[in-house]
Motif scaffolding. Sequence first.
Motif, PDB file in Angstrom:
ATOM      1  N   ASN A  57       0.841  -1.190   0.000  1.00  0.00           N
ATOM      2  CA  ASN A  57       0.000   0.000   0.000  1.00  0.00           C
ATOM      3  C   ASN A  57       0.882   1.248   0.000  1.00  0.00           C
ATOM      4  O   ASN A  57       2.102   1.182   0.150  1.00  0.00           O
ATOM      5  N   THR A  58       0.245   2.409  -0.174  1.00  0.00           N
ATOM      6  CA  THR A  58       1.015   3.651  -0.312  1.00  0.00           C
ATOM      7  C   THR A  58       1.928   3.886   0.874  1.00  0.00           C
ATOM      8  O   THR A  58       3.088   4.307   0.723  1.00  0.00           O
ATOM      9  N   ALA A  59       1.452   3.601   2.079  1.00  0.00           N
ATOM     10  CA  ALA A  59       2.220   3.892   3.291  1.00  0.00           C
ATOM     11  C   ALA A  59       3.483   3.055   3.401  1.00  0.00           C
ATOM     12  O   ALA A  59       4.435   3.464   4.067  1.00  0.00           O
ATOM     13  N   THR A  60       3.502   1.871   2.753  1.00  0.00           N
ATOM     14  CA  THR A  60       4.680   1.000   2.878  1.00  0.00           C
ATOM     15  C   THR A  60       5.603   1.073   1.677  1.00  0.00           C
ATOM     16  O   THR A  60       6.814   0.925   1.821  1.00  0.00           O
ATOM     17  N   ARG A  61       5.064   1.291   0.487  1.00  0.00           N
ATOM     18  CA  ARG A  61       5.949   1.312  -0.684  1.00  0.00           C
ATOM     19  C   ARG A  61       6.685   2.645  -0.820  1.00  0.00           C
ATOM     20  O   ARG A  61       7.704   2.726  -1.523  1.00  0.00           O
ATOM     21  N   GLU A  62       6.169   3.687  -0.171  1.00  0.00           N
ATOM     22  CA  GLU A  62       6.851   4.974  -0.161  1.00  0.00           C
ATOM     23  C   GLU A  62       7.551   5.142   1.187  1.00  0.00           C
ATOM     24  O   GLU A  62       6.928   4.996   2.233  1.00  0.00           O
ATOM     25  N   VAL A  63       8.836   5.457   1.168  1.00  0.00           N
ATOM     26  CA  VAL A  63       9.632   5.532   2.391  1.00  0.00           C
ATOM     27  C   VAL A  63       9.644   6.972   2.906  1.00  0.00           C
ATOM     28  O   VAL A  63      10.094   7.888   2.202  1.00  0.00           O
ATOM     29  N   GLN A  64       9.127   7.159   4.126  1.00  0.00           N
ATOM     30  CA  GLN A  64       9.121   8.484   4.716  1.00  0.00           C
ATOM     31  C   GLN A  64      10.534   8.912   5.114  1.00  0.00           C
ATOM     32  O   GLN A  64      11.351   8.090   5.508  1.00  0.00           O
ATOM     33  N   HIS A  65      10.801  10.199   5.003  1.00  0.00           N
ATOM     34  CA  HIS A  65      12.051  10.807   5.490  1.00  0.00           C
ATOM     35  C   HIS A  65      13.288  10.188   4.843  1.00  0.00           C
ATOM     36  O   HIS A  65      14.372  10.195   5.440  1.00  0.00           O
ATOM     37  N   VAL A  66      13.166   9.685   3.624  1.00  0.00           N
ATOM     38  CA  VAL A  66      14.308   9.016   3.002  1.00  0.00           C
ATOM     39  C   VAL A  66      15.480   9.971   2.806  1.00  0.00           C
ATOM     40  O   VAL A  66      16.660   9.557   2.862  1.00  0.00           O
ATOM     41  N   ASP A  67      15.197  11.266   2.625  1.00  0.00           N
ATOM     42  CA  ASP A  67      16.271  12.236   2.395  1.00  0.00           C
ATOM     43  C   ASP A  67      17.123  12.483   3.634  1.00  0.00           C
ATOM     44  O   ASP A  67      18.200  13.096   3.538  1.00  0.00           O
ATOM     45  N   GLU A  68      16.672  12.012   4.786  1.00  0.00           N
ATOM     46  CA  GLU A  68      17.422  12.226   6.020  1.00  0.00           C
ATOM     47  C   GLU A  68      18.490  11.157   6.241  1.00  0.00           C
ATOM     48  O   GLU A  68      19.227  11.212   7.228  1.00  0.00           O
ATOM     49  N   PHE A  69      18.596  10.200   5.317  1.00  0.00           N
ATOM     50  CA  PHE A  69      19.520   9.078   5.503  1.00  0.00           C
ATOM     51  C   PHE A  69      20.495   8.986   4.339  1.00  0.00           C
ATOM     52  O   PHE A  69      20.257   9.520   3.247  1.00  0.00           O
ATOM     53  N   ALA A 101      17.327   4.144   5.446  1.00  0.00           N
ATOM     54  CA  ALA A 101      15.989   4.634   5.784  1.00  0.00           C
ATOM     55  C   ALA A 101      15.073   3.484   6.177  1.00  0.00           C
ATOM     56  O   ALA A 101      14.280   3.584   7.126  1.00  0.00           O
ATOM     57  N   TRP A 102      15.175   2.369   5.445  1.00  0.00           N
ATOM     58  CA  TRP A 102      14.400   1.180   5.801  1.00  0.00           C
ATOM     59  C   TRP A 102      14.833   0.632   7.162  1.00  0.00           C
ATOM     60  O   TRP A 102      13.988   0.213   7.967  1.00  0.00           O
ATOM     61  N   ASP A 103      16.121   0.642   7.427  1.00  0.00           N
ATOM     62  CA  ASP A 103      16.620   0.154   8.716  1.00  0.00           C
ATOM     63  C   ASP A 103      16.002   0.945   9.859  1.00  0.00           C
ATOM     64  O   ASP A 103      15.679   0.389  10.912  1.00  0.00           O
ATOM     65  N   GLN A 139       5.631  -1.631  25.805  1.00  0.00           N
ATOM     66  CA  GLN A 139       5.302  -0.338  26.390  1.00  0.00           C
ATOM     67  C   GLN A 139       6.466   0.644  26.273  1.00  0.00           C
ATOM     68  O   GLN A 139       6.581   1.599  27.046  1.00  0.00           O
ATOM     69  N   GLU A 140       7.325   0.375  25.300  1.00  0.00           N
ATOM     70  CA  GLU A 140       8.375   1.304  24.928  1.00  0.00           C
ATOM     71  C   GLU A 140       8.701   1.081  23.458  1.00  0.00           C
ATOM     72  O   GLU A 140       8.352   0.045  22.883  1.00  0.00           O
ATOM     73  N   GLN A 141       9.348   2.063  22.833  1.00  0.00           N
ATOM     74  CA  GLN A 141       9.622   2.004  21.414  1.00  0.00           C
ATOM     75  C   GLN A 141      11.112   2.183  21.149  1.00  0.00           C
ATOM     76  O   GLN A 141      11.783   2.959  21.828  1.00  0.00           O
ATOM     77  N   LEU A 142      11.607   1.428  20.149  1.00  0.00           N
ATOM     78  CA  LEU A 142      12.994   1.615  19.743  1.00  0.00           C
ATOM     79  C   LEU A 142      13.190   3.004  19.137  1.00  0.00           C
ATOM     80  O   LEU A 142      14.189   3.682  19.402  1.00  0.00           O
ATOM     81  N   GLU A 143      12.235   3.398  18.297  1.00  0.00           N
ATOM     82  CA  GLU A 143      12.247   4.714  17.673  1.00  0.00           C
ATOM     83  C   GLU A 143      10.808   5.240  17.638  1.00  0.00           C
ATOM     84  O   GLU A 143       9.866   4.462  17.506  1.00  0.00           O
ATOM     85  N   PRO A 144      10.618   6.564  17.737  1.00  0.00           N
ATOM     86  CA  PRO A 144       9.253   7.102  17.714  1.00  0.00           C
ATOM     87  C   PRO A 144       8.535   6.777  16.408  1.00  0.00           C
ATOM     88  O   PRO A 144       9.157   6.640  15.350  1.00  0.00           O
ATOM     89  N   SER A 145       7.224   6.660  16.494  1.00  0.00           N
ATOM     90  CA  SER A 145       6.402   6.432  15.309  1.00  0.00           C
ATOM     91  C   SER A 145       6.437   7.648  14.394  1.00  0.00           C
ATOM     92  O   SER A 145       6.449   8.791  14.857  1.00  0.00           O
ATOM     93  N   TYR A 146       6.441   7.414  13.083  1.00  0.00           N
ATOM     94  CA  TYR A 146       6.345   8.517  12.131  1.00  0.00           C
ATOM     95  C   TYR A 146       4.982   9.209  12.231  1.00  0.00           C
ATOM     96  O   TYR A 146       4.846  10.361  11.803  1.00  0.00           O
TER      97      TYR A 146
END
Length: 753
Positions: free
Chosen positions: A195-207, A213-215, A343-350
Motif C-alpha cells: 500500500n502507499t504507506a509502505t511502498r513509499e519511504v518516509q524521510h528518506v532524504d534524512e539518511f 531509511a528502511w533500517d 510499552q516502549e519504542q525503539l524509535e518514535p512512530s512517524y
Amino acid sequence: MLEDKLMSTWTQSSWRTLMRFGVVSVALSAVVAVFMAIPSAEEAQAGPEGYISGVVESSAGPEAGVWVIAETEELETKFAKIVVTDDSGHFVLPELPDVTYDVWVRGYGLVDSEKVKLSPTTEEINLTGVVAPNEQAAAQYYPGNYWYSLIEPPAASEFPGTGPSGNGISPSLKSQAAWVDIMKQGCQLCHQLGNTATREVQHVDEFDSTAAAWDHRVQTGQRGTSMSATMNRFGRQRALDMFADWSDRIAAGETPPRPPRPTGKERNLVVTLWDWGTDASFIHDEITTDKRNPTVNGFGPVYGVSAGHGSLTIVDPVANSSVELPIPVRPEDPNAVPSRFPQEQLEPSYYWGDQLLWGRGGPDGQENSSDPHNPMMDQKGRVWMTSTVRARPNPDWCKEGSDNQYAKYWPINMSGRQASFYDPESEEFVLVDTCYGTHHLQFAEDANDTLWFSGDSSVVGWIDTKTYDETGDERYSQGWCPTVIDTNGDGEITKPWNEPNRRGEVEIDPRKDTRIVGFGYGIIASPTDGSIWITRTGPFPGRLVRLDRGDNPPETCVAEVYEPPSIENPNVDADQTGFAPRGIDVDRNGIIWTALSGSSQMASFDRSKCAVTNGPTATGQHCPEGWTVYDTPGPQMKNVETPGSADFHYYSWVDQYNTLGLGENIPIADGSTSDSLLALDPDSGEWTILRVPYPMAFYSRGLDGRIDDPNAGWKGRGLWANYGSNYVWHTEGGKGTKAKMVHFQMRPNPLAK
C-alpha cells in the motif's frame, strides 16, 4: 457522538469495582439502551428503499466494471455503499438511507472523478469517468499485492544461505520458499505491504541510503521491536537491500501490471461499509452469528474485538450506529495484568511520535489489558472471546500436584490469554479462567456445545459450555489434550516422564511417542467425526494437526500431523507444493480447507485419501495424496520460482450454508493484501474476487456469513469482514481514518434494487 457518551459514562473506578468478581454488569443507562434497541423484524427486513441509479461514461465511452461509490457522514457513523457498473456502464446503488452522499467513480485505468452531492432519487444520473493520463496515475488505485509483486527476493539458486560472510542470507533458510515465508508471516502478518504507506519511504532524504531509511523505519512505533527482529531472520542487510531496491524502483516510476476489472458475477457485488472504533483501533476481526446456524442474530449487531484497546466494538447495521465497550479483567488493578504490546519504542512512530497506542495507557486513557483476539457467537447469541483475564502465572489447580485430572496428566504453569463472553440480553461480561493459552475458538456440533481453543504450544483446550451454564464452575467445565503422536503405533500415549519446565511443558518417552510443538493457530471441529483440527504456522512448511480426544481424555488423546507437500521434499512435484497453512475451516463433508499464507494458495486436505495416518512414518510429509492446492489470483512475485502470488491470506473460511449466494461449501480466503475476499468454486477451480476498492488497504483477518432472512433473497444474506490491519492509519485517508466494518452481498444482476 454515542461512543464518546458511552465511554464517559463509566469511569475507570466504576469498572474496577465491578471487575473484582469477574462478572461485569454493563447497565449503561439509556445510552446503550438506545444503541442496542433492535428494530422490529418488519423494520429490519424492509430496510431503506432509496437508491441512486444511472450510467458512467468517460471520453472512451461507457465504462463497464468500474465502481460507483456513495459515502455520507450524515448518519451516526460514517457510511458508504459501493457497486460495480454493468456491461453498458449502468449502475444502481440500492438500499440507501435518505441522506446526502458524496458520489464518485473509481476504476482500473481511471483516476477518481469529482465527487458530486446526491440523495436517493428515481432520476437517472450521469457520472463522468476520468481516464488516467498515464500508467503512474492509474496505478495509484491498484491493490497492495500488485505493487508488492515488484519486489525481488534472492534467487532460488542462492539457497541455502551462507550468512554474513557469504551471501548475507541466514544459514537457517534452506530454500527461497523459506525466505518468502518470512516475507509473508513476518511482514505481511501485521499490515498490507504494497500500500502507499509502505511502498513509499518516509524521510528518506534524512539518511545516507534508502536501505538506511528502511533500517530506521522498521524500528519505529510500538511494533518496531518485532519488525526489526524480522529483518534479522532473513539476514538483516540482505533484507534491507531487497526492500530498498523495491521502493527505489517504484520511486523511479516502475509500476505493476494492471489488475483486471470485475467481470461476470463480480459485477453483482454490493459492498456496504460502516466506521467503528477509533483512529488508533486494532480491531482484529468480527462475528455476526453462530457458525453452526447462520440465522442466529439475524439483522442484529455485528461484534468485533479491539486487541489494542481491550474492547468489544459493535456496529448496528440497521440503525447505522456504533459503540465500544471495555472488556474487564479480574484483578482490581488492571495494571497487574501485563500487556502483550511493548510499552516502549525503539524509535518514535512517524505518525504518533512517542505516544503508545495499545496496552496500558492507550489514546483514550482507558485501562485496556484484556487483549481480546477472536470472537465467536453461540446458539444463544452470546459473544465468546479469547481474552486475558489475569496475569500469566497459572493458579495451583492447573499445575503439578493438583487433583485436577488434566493437570495430573499434563500440568501447565502459565497461560497468556484465557476466555470471556458478552451476553447482549443481560448486558454482562463473564470472565472464564483457563489453564491453557487461547487464541482462536470454535464451537463443535455436539450435544454439549463444546468450545475449542487454539493458542497453546503443547495442548488443545476446551470448555463444555453446557456444563458451564449448568454449574458456573470453570474448573469442572474445561479440559485439555496434549498434541502427541503415537509414533510407534501401539495405540497408546505414554504419560509424561519428567517435571514440567517453566512454561509447564513436559516430555514423553521419545522411543514411543512424539510431542508436537509449535504455536497452535487456527482451529476447527469437523462436523462428520468430531475430530479437532488446528494449524501450526511453523516451522517451515507448517502443518495441520488432527486431534481425537477418545473416550477417556486426557489419557486417550491422540494427534496426527500432516504437512503440505514441501518444495524441500524431493519426492513431490514442485508445482504441487505449498507452505504455511494458517486459516482453517471445514466443509459439510469433513474436507479441511486452509489458506496457505506463505505460498498464497488455497488448499484442501482429505484425510480419507491417506494410506498412513499414524505410526513411525507419519511424521508430516507422508500424505501428499491428501492435498489439493489451488493457486489464487493475483500477480506472481518477481524472481520467485515456486507457485504462489504476491498476496497474503491471513485466514480462510468455508461458506457451508450459502450465506453469500455463490453456493454451499464455498471456501473463501482473506485476500488481505489484495483489497479483497477470494471465493473458490472447488468444482471448476474458478475464483470470484470480492474487491473492496475504497478505502484502499482493505486488510481482513477473519470473516463471517449470516442469513438475516432466508426468504428475502440477496437482501437477506451476506458476508461480513473488517479492516483488520494493525495500522489503521495506513488505510487510504491516512491518520484520522477509522476502521471499517464491511458487508458483502451478491445481487442476481448488477442493476437489482
